[in-house]
Design a protein around this motif. Sequence first.
Motif, mmCIF file in Angstrom:
data_model
loop_
_atom_site.group_PDB
_atom_site.id
_atom_site.type_symbol
_atom_site.label_atom_id
_atom_site.label_comp_id
_atom_site.label_asym_id
_atom_site.label_seq_id
_atom_site.Cartn_x
_atom_site.Cartn_y
_atom_site.Cartn_z
ATOM 1 N N SER A 1 -0.266 3.510 -10.114
ATOM 2 C CA SER A 1 1.186 3.661 -10.267
ATOM 3 C C SER A 1 1.954 2.427 -9.847
ATOM 4 C CB SER A 1 1.670 4.878 -9.461
ATOM 5 O OG SER A 1 1.444 4.671 -8.077
ATOM 6 N N GLU A 2 1.253 1.396 -9.351
ATOM 7 C CA GLU A 2 1.936 0.176 -8.926
ATOM 8 C C GLU A 2 2.136 -0.791 -10.064
ATOM 9 O OE1 GLU A 2 -0.086 -1.438 -5.515
ATOM 10 O OE2 GLU A 2 0.479 0.275 -4.311
ATOM 11 N N ARG B 1 0.872 6.795 0.122
ATOM 12 C CA ARG B 1 0.382 7.254 -1.184
ATOM 13 C C ARG B 1 -0.937 7.997 -1.132
ATOM 14 N NH1 ARG B 1 2.174 2.232 -5.014
ATOM 15 N NH2 ARG B 1 4.365 2.415 -4.507
ATOM 16 N N TRP C 1 -4.248 -0.852 -3.684
ATOM 17 C CA TRP C 1 -3.622 -0.764 -5.007
ATOM 18 C C TRP C 1 -3.847 0.618 -5.592
ATOM 19 C CZ3 TRP C 1 -5.582 0.283 -9.860
ATOM 20 C CH2 TRP C 1 -4.718 0.028 -10.929
ATOM 21 N N ARG D 1 1.492 1.398 2.593
ATOM 22 C CA ARG D 1 1.350 1.934 1.236
ATOM 23 C C ARG D 1 0.220 2.953 1.163
ATOM 24 N NH1 ARG D 1 0.747 -3.301 -0.731
ATOM 25 N NH2 ARG D 1 -0.747 -2.590 -2.270
#
Length: 172
Positions: A171-172, A138, A168, A134
Amino acid sequence: MSSAEPRRIVLFRHAKADWPQVPDHERPLADRGRMDAAVAGRKLADSGIPFDQALCSTATRTRETWKLAVQELPHRPKTVYEERVYEASPGELIAVLNETPDDVRNVILIGHNPGIQGLAEVLAGEAEEEARERMSRRGFPAAAFAVLSFDGSWKSLEPGVATLIDYWTPSE
């Protein structure tokens, strides 16, 4: 607290800043940044990490981010406003963290990119695959944070010794 319990570092990038005609150091948060900082604070509270110390850049946007996020935490840690965090490289950030007293277990560092993302990448010798994937996909957007753990003293913190355990973004 057991000496076997790992230390944790949360690397928290400031929330979305505005672009008024002021020096970079004095840029305030944008409206979205104020919302995202509070959401990030709630997510940090959900993590259950009992922060002992916060190291925060002296820039306006980082101080505002921390002020909004810390209101969401169940316990307010000691906060140190550290001018060396502003525009710091990963190596400079490690040097600041190396000065952390050994009785401090969990630190949150509120700073800027590219230093915060670079530090997460440099420290994480290992990672939970989902978190690494992630973060790679991102990047490190405004108000994102990474949670790393490591064993040993703060003086022993160096590239590759930590494990990325969570990541984190707003947008999660």
